[in-house]
Motif scaffolding. Structure first.
Motif, PDB file in Angstrom:
ATOM      1  N   VAL A   1      -4.811  16.613   4.802  1.00  0.00           N
ATOM      2  CA  VAL A   1      -5.925  17.153   4.027  1.00  0.00           C
ATOM      3  C   VAL A   1      -6.841  16.052   3.476  1.00  0.00           C
ATOM      4  N   PHE A   2      -6.242  14.953   3.091  1.00  0.00           N
ATOM      5  CA  PHE A   2      -7.002  13.865   2.465  1.00  0.00           C
ATOM      6  C   PHE A   2      -6.996  12.634   3.370  1.00  0.00           C
ATOM      7  N   PRO A   3      -8.135  12.295   3.939  1.00  0.00           N
ATOM      8  CA  PRO A   3      -8.166  11.169   4.887  1.00  0.00           C
ATOM      9  C   PRO A   3      -7.769   9.822   4.281  1.00  0.00           C
ATOM     10  N   ASN A   4      -7.920   9.649   2.992  1.00  0.00           N
ATOM     11  CA  ASN A   4      -7.599   8.358   2.371  1.00  0.00           C
ATOM     12  C   ASN A   4      -6.178   8.308   1.802  1.00  0.00           C
ATOM     13  N   TYR A   5      -5.383   9.347   2.017  1.00  0.00           N
ATOM     14  CA  TYR A   5      -4.048   9.396   1.421  1.00  0.00           C
ATOM     15  C   TYR A   5      -3.130   8.291   1.957  1.00  0.00           C
ATOM     16  N   LYS A   6      -3.199   8.015   3.243  1.00  0.00           N
ATOM     17  CA  LYS A   6      -2.338   6.977   3.831  1.00  0.00           C
ATOM     18  C   LYS A   6      -2.618   5.618   3.184  1.00  0.00           C
ATOM     19  N   ASP A   7      -3.892   5.301   2.973  1.00  0.00           N
ATOM     20  CA  ASP A   7      -4.230   4.045   2.300  1.00  0.00           C
ATOM     21  C   ASP A   7      -3.650   4.019   0.883  1.00  0.00           C
ATOM     22  N   PHE A   8      -3.713   5.151   0.204  1.00  0.00           N
ATOM     23  CA  PHE A   8      -3.156   5.259  -1.135  1.00  0.00           C
ATOM     24  C   PHE A   8      -1.655   4.968  -1.132  1.00  0.00           C
ATOM     25  N   THR A   9      -0.921   5.550  -0.169  1.00  0.00           N
ATOM     26  CA  THR A   9       0.528   5.344  -0.137  1.00  0.00           C
ATOM     27  C   THR A   9       0.866   3.877   0.062  1.00  0.00           C
ATOM     28  N   ILE A  10       0.167   3.226   0.969  1.00  0.00           N
ATOM     29  CA  ILE A  10       0.440   1.813   1.253  1.00  0.00           C
ATOM     30  C   ILE A  10       0.184   0.945   0.027  1.00  0.00           C
ATOM     31  N   LYS A  11      -0.884   1.231  -0.680  1.00  0.00           N
ATOM     32  CA  LYS A  11      -1.246   0.420  -1.849  1.00  0.00           C
ATOM     33  C   LYS A  11      -0.436   0.765  -3.090  1.00  0.00           C
ATOM     34  N   SER A  12       0.059   2.002  -3.178  1.00  0.00           N
ATOM     35  CA  SER A  12       0.568   2.484  -4.466  1.00  0.00           C
ATOM     36  C   SER A  12       2.050   2.831  -4.543  1.00  0.00           C
ATOM     37  N   PHE A  13       2.664   3.268  -3.461  1.00  0.00           N
ATOM     38  CA  PHE A  13       4.035   3.782  -3.563  1.00  0.00           C
ATOM     39  C   PHE A  13       5.014   2.776  -4.153  1.00  0.00           C
ATOM     40  N   SER A  14       4.944   1.530  -3.732  1.00  0.00           N
ATOM     41  CA  SER A  14       5.890   0.535  -4.245  1.00  0.00           C
ATOM     42  C   SER A  14       5.717   0.307  -5.743  1.00  0.00           C
ATOM     43  N   LYS A  15       4.537   0.629  -6.266  1.00  0.00           N
ATOM     44  CA  LYS A  15       4.291   0.478  -7.704  1.00  0.00           C
ATOM     45  C   LYS A  15       4.667   1.746  -8.473  1.00  0.00           C
TER      46      LYS A  15
ATOM     47  N   GLU B   1       4.924   2.860   4.143  1.00  0.00           N
ATOM     48  CA  GLU B   1       4.594   3.337   2.804  1.00  0.00           C
ATOM     49  C   GLU B   1       5.098   2.406   1.699  1.00  0.00           C
ATOM     50  N   TYR B   2       6.089   1.596   1.995  1.00  0.00           N
ATOM     51  CA  TYR B   2       6.709   0.724   0.998  1.00  0.00           C
ATOM     52  C   TYR B   2       6.781  -0.696   1.533  1.00  0.00           C
ATOM     53  N   GLU B   3       6.649  -1.655   0.620  1.00  0.00           N
ATOM     54  CA  GLU B   3       6.781  -3.056   1.018  1.00  0.00           C
ATOM     55  C   GLU B   3       8.188  -3.344   1.529  1.00  0.00           C
ATOM     56  N   ASN B   4       9.195  -2.810   0.872  1.00  0.00           N
ATOM     57  CA  ASN B   4      10.586  -2.985   1.278  1.00  0.00           C
ATOM     58  C   ASN B   4      11.346  -1.728   0.841  1.00  0.00           C
ATOM     59  N   PRO B   5      11.396  -0.696   1.704  1.00  0.00           N
ATOM     60  CA  PRO B   5      11.986   0.580   1.284  1.00  0.00           C
ATOM     61  C   PRO B   5      13.457   0.486   0.886  1.00  0.00           C
TER      62      PRO B   5
ATOM     63  N   ASN C   1      14.111   4.897   6.383  1.00  0.00           N
ATOM     64  CA  ASN C   1      13.371   5.062   7.625  1.00  0.00           C
ATOM     65  C   ASN C   1      14.021   6.100   8.549  1.00  0.00           C
ATOM     66  N   VAL C   2      14.569   7.150   7.948  1.00  0.00           N
ATOM     67  CA  VAL C   2      15.213   8.208   8.729  1.00  0.00           C
ATOM     68  C   VAL C   2      14.187   9.302   8.984  1.00  0.00           C
ATOM     69  N   SER C   3      13.621   9.296  10.176  1.00  0.00           N
ATOM     70  CA  SER C   3      12.571  10.264  10.496  1.00  0.00           C
ATOM     71  C   SER C   3      13.135  11.595  11.005  1.00  0.00           C
ATOM     72  N   ASN C   4      14.299  11.577  11.618  1.00  0.00           N
ATOM     73  CA  ASN C   4      14.933  12.810  12.091  1.00  0.00           C
ATOM     74  C   ASN C   4      16.287  12.922  11.384  1.00  0.00           C
ATOM     75  N   LYS C   5      16.288  13.588  10.251  1.00  0.00           N
ATOM     76  CA  LYS C   5      17.497  13.627   9.431  1.00  0.00           C
ATOM     77  C   LYS C   5      18.627  14.423  10.077  1.00  0.00           C
ATOM     78  N   GLY C   6      18.295  15.437  10.845  1.00  0.00           N
ATOM     79  CA  GLY C   6      19.337  16.199  11.522  1.00  0.00           C
ATOM     80  C   GLY C   6      20.091  15.355  12.534  1.00  0.00           C
ATOM     81  N   LEU C   7      19.361  14.672  13.381  1.00  0.00           N
ATOM     82  CA  LEU C   7      19.983  13.796  14.377  1.00  0.00           C
ATOM     83  C   LEU C   7      20.755  12.677  13.689  1.00  0.00           C
TER      84      LEU C   7
END
Length: 188
Positions: A46-60, A95-99, A120-126
């Motif tokens: 929905v928000f084109p700038n959300y990915k940039d936000f996650t990279i800059k902000s999630f670790s903080k 999304e994180y500098e060091n998850p 970094n578990v993208s397929n939790k079922g598998l």
């Protein structure tokens, strides 16, 4: 028995802090979008700038989210009851500098027991199937569908963006989770 536990919005209350931070930072009208009950995973669509936000902000932001009521006590009790606790999170390097480190530090800071952290578990079922995890506790419908498709037992932690899904056993609190596993021990 191994229990896989999601982190964000299962152990923590990430949703409000992330959405509040995003809407404030990017000057977006929060009330306009809350009615859609979007997961922040859907924000990128929905928000084109959300990915940039996650990279800059999630670790903080993420180190400051609150632990859900009773999560620490129940997870520690499950460990004391003999269950193996594995944190299973999709947190990743985009999304994180060091998850791993941010997750490890958070859990240690809040004295939440774990046997293993899996990031970094993208397929939790598998992942659960491959790693012999018996039960997945998560709030994501996608993750719970994947786990169910792989024959893993599931518990859905109630959240604003999954409240209309009735395909999974739902809990509203960590005390509900403790009751489930306490009953199971009594039955075994």
């Amino acid at each position: 028995m191994k229990i896989g536990i999601d982190l964000d919005d299962t152990i923590t209350d990430s949703y409000d802090l992330i959405t509040d931070s995003y809407f404030f930072c990017c000057n977006v009208d929060k009330e306009k979008y809350l009615k859609y009950k979007l997961s922040y995973y859907d924000f990128e669509k929905v928000f084109p700038n959300y990915k940039d936000f996650t990279i800059k902000s999630f670790s903080k932001i993420i180190p400051h989210v609150k632990v859900k009521k009773d999560a620490k006590e129940v997870i520690n009790a499950l460990h004391n009851m003999g269950y193996t606790i594995e944190i299973v999170t999709a947190r990743n390097n985009t999304e994180y500098e060091n998850p791993y480190k941010i997750t490890y530090d958070y859990l240690k800071k809040h004295n939440i027991y774990f046997d293993k952290i899996n990031v970094n578990v993208s397929n939790k079922g598998l992942f659960c199937k491959t790693n012999n995890i018996d039960v997945l506790i998560d709030d994501s419908i996608v993750n719970l569908n994947s786990a169910s498709d792989h024959g893993i037992k599931t518990i859905m932690y109630n959240n604003i963006f999954n409240e209309n899904n009735h395909n999974f056993f739902r809990v509203n609190s960590w005390q509900d989770i403790l009751n489930i596993f306490s009953t199971k021990i009594k039955e075994d």
